[in-house]
Design a protein around this motif. Structure first.
Motif, PDB file in Angstrom:
ATOM      1  N   ALA A  55       0.842  -1.201   0.000  1.00 57.45           N
ATOM      2  CA  ALA A  55       0.000   0.000   0.000  1.00 57.45           C
ATOM      3  C   ALA A  55       0.874   1.247   0.000  1.00 57.45           C
ATOM      4  CB  ALA A  55      -0.926   0.006   1.207  1.00 57.45           C
ATOM      5  N   LEU A  56       1.944   1.214   0.807  1.00 58.20           N
ATOM      6  CA  LEU A  56       2.824   2.387   0.925  1.00 58.20           C
ATOM      7  C   LEU A  56       4.149   1.976   1.547  1.00 58.20           C
ATOM      8  CD1 LEU A  56       2.860   5.568   0.630  1.00 58.20           C
ATOM      9  CD2 LEU A  56       2.272   5.630   3.063  1.00 58.20           C
ATOM     10  N   VAL A  57       5.224   2.548   1.027  1.00 55.84           N
ATOM     11  CA  VAL A  57       6.536   2.413   1.654  1.00 55.84           C
ATOM     12  C   VAL A  57       6.872   3.777   2.245  1.00 55.84           C
ATOM     13  CG1 VAL A  57       8.978   1.887   1.335  1.00 55.84           C
ATOM     14  CG2 VAL A  57       7.256   0.667  -0.033  1.00 55.84           C
ATOM     15  N   VAL A  58       7.131   3.807   3.538  1.00 61.29           N
ATOM     16  CA  VAL A  58       7.536   5.043   4.202  1.00 61.29           C
ATOM     17  C   VAL A  58       9.058   4.996   4.313  1.00 61.29           C
ATOM     18  CG1 VAL A  58       7.315   6.504   6.248  1.00 61.29           C
ATOM     19  CG2 VAL A  58       5.362   5.097   5.512  1.00 61.29           C
ATOM     20  N   SER A  59       9.712   5.843   3.525  1.00 61.67           N
ATOM     21  CA  SER A  59      11.174   5.892   3.526  1.00 61.67           C
ATOM     22  C   SER A  59      11.619   7.004   4.471  1.00 61.67           C
ATOM     23  CB  SER A  59      11.677   6.149   2.104  1.00 61.67           C
ATOM     24  OG  SER A  59      13.085   6.172   2.082  1.00 61.67           O
ATOM     25  N   LEU A  60      12.358   6.635   5.503  1.00 65.83           N
ATOM     26  CA  LEU A  60      12.786   7.600   6.518  1.00 65.83           C
ATOM     27  C   LEU A  60      14.176   8.136   6.203  1.00 65.83           C
ATOM     28  CD1 LEU A  60      10.652   5.669   7.918  1.00 65.83           C
ATOM     29  CD2 LEU A  60      11.655   6.418  10.052  1.00 65.83           C
ATOM     30  N   ILE A  61      14.305   9.456   6.261  1.00 71.10           N
ATOM     31  CA  ILE A  61      15.582  10.125   6.018  1.00 71.10           C
ATOM     32  C   ILE A  61      15.775  11.178   7.104  1.00 71.10           C
ATOM     33  CG2 ILE A  61      16.880  11.601   4.408  1.00 71.10           C
ATOM     34  CD1 ILE A  61      15.351  10.215   2.106  1.00 71.10           C
ATOM     35  N   ASP A  62      16.963  11.227   7.666  1.00 78.12           N
ATOM     36  CA  ASP A  62      17.296  12.200   8.710  1.00 78.12           C
ATOM     37  C   ASP A  62      17.368  13.596   8.083  1.00 78.12           C
ATOM     38  OD1 ASP A  62      18.608  13.810  10.661  1.00 78.12           O
ATOM     39  OD2 ASP A  62      19.745  12.097  11.427  1.00 78.12           O
ATOM     40  N   ILE A  63      16.509  14.495   8.537  1.00 77.44           N
ATOM     41  CA  ILE A  63      16.405  15.845   7.960  1.00 77.44           C
ATOM     42  C   ILE A  63      17.676  16.673   8.160  1.00 77.44           C
ATOM     43  CG2 ILE A  63      15.386  16.963  10.000  1.00 77.44           C
ATOM     44  CD1 ILE A  63      13.517  18.476   7.998  1.00 77.44           C
ATOM     45  N   ARG A  64      18.498  16.294   9.110  1.00 79.97           N
ATOM     46  CA  ARG A  64      19.677  17.111   9.442  1.00 79.97           C
ATOM     47  C   ARG A  64      20.787  17.012   8.402  1.00 79.97           C
ATOM     48  NH1 ARG A  64      20.975  14.687  15.184  1.00 79.97           N
ATOM     49  NH2 ARG A  64      20.667  12.830  13.908  1.00 79.97           N
ATOM     50  N   HIS A  65      20.718  15.997   7.543  1.00 78.41           N
ATOM     51  CA  HIS A  65      21.800  15.752   6.583  1.00 78.41           C
ATOM     52  C   HIS A  65      21.243  15.537   5.176  1.00 78.41           C
ATOM     53  CE1 HIS A  65      23.889  14.912  10.326  1.00 78.41           C
ATOM     54  NE2 HIS A  65      23.024  13.961  10.587  1.00 78.41           N
ATOM     55  N   PRO A  66      22.082  15.697   4.166  1.00 77.32           N
ATOM     56  CA  PRO A  66      21.640  15.287   2.822  1.00 77.32           C
ATOM     57  C   PRO A  66      21.351  13.781   2.851  1.00 77.32           C
ATOM     58  CG  PRO A  66      23.674  16.579   2.700  1.00 77.32           C
ATOM     59  CD  PRO A  66      23.432  16.286   4.153  1.00 77.32           C
ATOM     60  N   ALA A  67      20.528  13.311   1.935  1.00 79.26           N
ATOM     61  CA  ALA A  67      20.261  11.874   1.845  1.00 79.26           C
ATOM     62  C   ALA A  67      21.562  11.145   1.556  1.00 79.26           C
ATOM     63  CB  ALA A  67      19.243  11.609   0.738  1.00 79.26           C
TER      64      ALA A  67
ATOM     65  N   ALA B 180       9.458  10.315   5.075  1.00 85.82           N
ATOM     66  CA  ALA B 180       9.305  10.907   6.404  1.00 85.82           C
ATOM     67  C   ALA B 180      10.678  11.433   6.806  1.00 85.82           C
ATOM     68  CB  ALA B 180       8.816   9.868   7.411  1.00 85.82           C
ATOM     69  N   LEU B 181      10.778  12.748   6.904  1.00 85.56           N
ATOM     70  CA  LEU B 181      12.038  13.368   7.324  1.00 85.56           C
ATOM     71  C   LEU B 181      12.046  13.388   8.848  1.00 85.56           C
ATOM     72  CD1 LEU B 181      12.090  16.260   4.725  1.00 85.56           C
ATOM     73  CD2 LEU B 181      13.520  14.210   4.722  1.00 85.56           C
ATOM     74  N   THR B 182      12.957  12.642   9.442  1.00 79.84           N
ATOM     75  CA  THR B 182      12.964  12.448  10.897  1.00 79.84           C
ATOM     76  C   THR B 182      13.871  13.454  11.616  1.00 79.84           C
ATOM     77  OG1 THR B 182      14.778  10.845  10.782  1.00 79.84           O
ATOM     78  CG2 THR B 182      12.533   9.968  10.602  1.00 79.84           C
ATOM     79  N   LYS B 183      13.692  13.496  12.926  1.00 78.12           N
ATOM     80  CA  LYS B 183      14.542  14.283  13.841  1.00 78.12           C
ATOM     81  C   LYS B 183      14.458  15.786  13.586  1.00 78.12           C
ATOM     82  CE  LYS B 183      17.460  10.284  14.473  1.00 78.12           C
ATOM     83  NZ  LYS B 183      18.728   9.709  14.833  1.00 78.12           N
ATOM     84  N   ALA B 184      13.283  16.255  13.170  1.00 84.04           N
ATOM     85  CA  ALA B 184      13.101  17.677  12.870  1.00 84.04           C
ATOM     86  C   ALA B 184      13.281  18.555  14.100  1.00 84.04           C
ATOM     87  CB  ALA B 184      11.717  17.914  12.271  1.00 84.04           C
ATOM     88  N   ASP B 185      13.058  17.996  15.292  1.00 86.39           N
ATOM     89  CA  ASP B 185      13.226  18.783  16.521  1.00 86.39           C
ATOM     90  C   ASP B 185      14.678  19.160  16.770  1.00 86.39           C
ATOM     91  OD1 ASP B 185      14.126  16.400  18.723  1.00 86.39           O
ATOM     92  OD2 ASP B 185      12.925  15.749  17.028  1.00 86.39           O
ATOM     93  N   LYS B 186      15.596  18.546  16.031  1.00 84.07           N
ATOM     94  CA  LYS B 186      17.030  18.806  16.231  1.00 84.07           C
ATOM     95  C   LYS B 186      17.540  20.009  15.443  1.00 84.07           C
ATOM     96  CE  LYS B 186      17.751  14.678  18.310  1.00 84.07           C
ATOM     97  NZ  LYS B 186      17.108  14.566  19.592  1.00 84.07           N
ATOM     98  N   ILE B 187      16.701  20.573  14.553  1.00 88.51           N
ATOM     99  CA  ILE B 187      17.130  21.762  13.800  1.00 88.51           C
ATOM    100  C   ILE B 187      16.045  22.845  13.906  1.00 88.51           C
ATOM    101  CG2 ILE B 187      18.587  20.460  12.182  1.00 88.51           C
ATOM    102  CD1 ILE B 187      16.389  20.822  10.061  1.00 88.51           C
ATOM    103  N   PRO B 188      16.421  24.124  13.742  1.00 87.56           N
ATOM    104  CA  PRO B 188      15.432  25.214  13.837  1.00 87.56           C
ATOM    105  C   PRO B 188      14.336  25.078  12.779  1.00 87.56           C
ATOM    106  CG  PRO B 188      17.681  26.083  13.803  1.00 87.56           C
ATOM    107  CD  PRO B 188      17.769  24.617  13.508  1.00 87.56           C
ATOM    108  N   ARG B 189      13.141  25.500  13.134  1.00 88.73           N
ATOM    109  CA  ARG B 189      11.980  25.368  12.248  1.00 88.73           C
ATOM    110  C   ARG B 189      12.225  26.010  10.878  1.00 88.73           C
ATOM    111  NH1 ARG B 189       7.168  23.225  13.269  1.00 88.73           N
ATOM    112  NH2 ARG B 189       7.381  23.199  15.519  1.00 88.73           N
ATOM    113  N   GLY B 190      12.875  27.172  10.859  1.00 89.44           N
ATOM    114  CA  GLY B 190      13.148  27.858   9.593  1.00 89.44           C
ATOM    115  C   GLY B 190      14.033  27.047   8.662  1.00 89.44           C
ATOM    116  N   GLN B 191      14.902  26.227   9.243  1.00 91.61           N
ATOM    117  CA  GLN B 191      15.826  25.422   8.453  1.00 91.61           C
ATOM    118  C   GLN B 191      15.152  24.145   7.920  1.00 91.61           C
ATOM    119  OE1 GLN B 191      19.457  24.735  10.669  1.00 91.61           O
ATOM    120  NE2 GLN B 191      20.187  23.270   9.157  1.00 91.61           N
ATOM    121  N   GLN B 192      14.076  23.722   8.566  1.00 92.36           N
ATOM    122  CA  GLN B 192      13.412  22.472   8.189  1.00 92.36           C
ATOM    123  C   GLN B 192      12.914  22.496   6.743  1.00 92.36           C
ATOM    124  OE1 GLN B 192      10.380  21.713  11.137  1.00 92.36           O
ATOM    125  NE2 GLN B 192      11.865  21.649  12.810  1.00 92.36           N
ATOM    126  N   ASN B 193      12.235  23.562   6.355  1.00 93.33           N
ATOM    127  CA  ASN B 193      11.712  23.644   4.986  1.00 93.33           C
ATOM    128  C   ASN B 193      12.833  23.713   3.956  1.00 93.33           C
ATOM    129  OD1 ASN B 193       9.067  23.500   5.842  1.00 93.33           O
ATOM    130  ND2 ASN B 193       8.804  25.712   5.945  1.00 93.33           N
TER     131      ASN B 193
END
Length: 193
Positions: free
Chosen positions: A106-118, A139-152
């Motif tokens: 149905a769906l594959v959820v591929s997790l990638i750490d948002i703090r680094h390039p893939a 799903a970009l994980t660990k978003a709480d580890k970087i500032p909100r402005g940097q997330q996008n």
């Protein structure tokens, strides 16, 4: 969709042990230490559904969870350096063997750490998902580890790096704070209809 009454069903050490697919399956893939177990626990609002460890590479089996209507599959993490070559080969066989079967994907959820390039392995996984035309989201994980402005900015950079079209859902998540869980649930629900 019921995200609360999820039960652990079974763990398999090789892909040949996996039973035939009977229900829509949502599978979770990603590097070791990307926070897969934490995300699964937060998604289903359970502290110890998936085993979380401070040491990466804890998931060494294919773990099945179910609510009776959908199955959720936690695949072993890839890319962990501190395991033997034979163990890496076994994990690789499990991931490839799982995707090599006729299943109700149905769906594959591929997790990638948002703090680094893939990573190179992330790139290979996304290329595989695109080539096989499996339905997937990021799903970009660990978003709480970087500032909100940097997330996008990071999300946009990773989308560009992976050459993903705008129709591939890319959800910024934090297992710590619960960010993105409603969006991820909605994406999973839509995929399982």
């Amino acid at each position: 969709m019921d995200f609360r009454n999820i039960e652990f069903k079974a763990a398999y050490g090789t892909s040949s042990q996996i039973p035939e697919s009977k229900r829509p399956e949502v599978s979770f893939v990603g590097r070791s230490n990307v926070g897969k177990s934490s995300l699964i626990n937060r998604l289903f609002n359970r502290k110890k559904l998936a085993k979380v460890s401070s040491k990466p590479g804890k998931t060494s089996t294919i773990n099945f969870f179910s609510n009776g209507k959908e199955d959720f599959i936690d695949l072993p993490g890839y890319g962990y350096a501190q395991v033997s070559k034979s163990e890496k080969a076994r994990w690789s066989e499990m991931i490839e063997g799982y995707f090599d079967q006729y299943r109700y994907y149905a769906l594959v959820v591929s997790l990638i750490d948002i703090r680094h390039p893939a990573s190179k392995l992330d790139e290979q996984m996304i290329e595989f998902l695109k080539a096989t035309e499996l339905p997937f989201c990021i799903a970009l994980t660990k978003a709480d580890k970087i500032p909100r402005g940097q997330q996008n900015r990071q999300r946009d950079a990773i989308r560009k790096q992976l050459k993903l079209s705008a129709d591939v859902p890319m959800i910024i998540t934090s297992s710590e704070k619960g960010d993105g869980m409603d969006a991820l649930k909605a994406t999973i629900e839509a995929a399982c209809k």
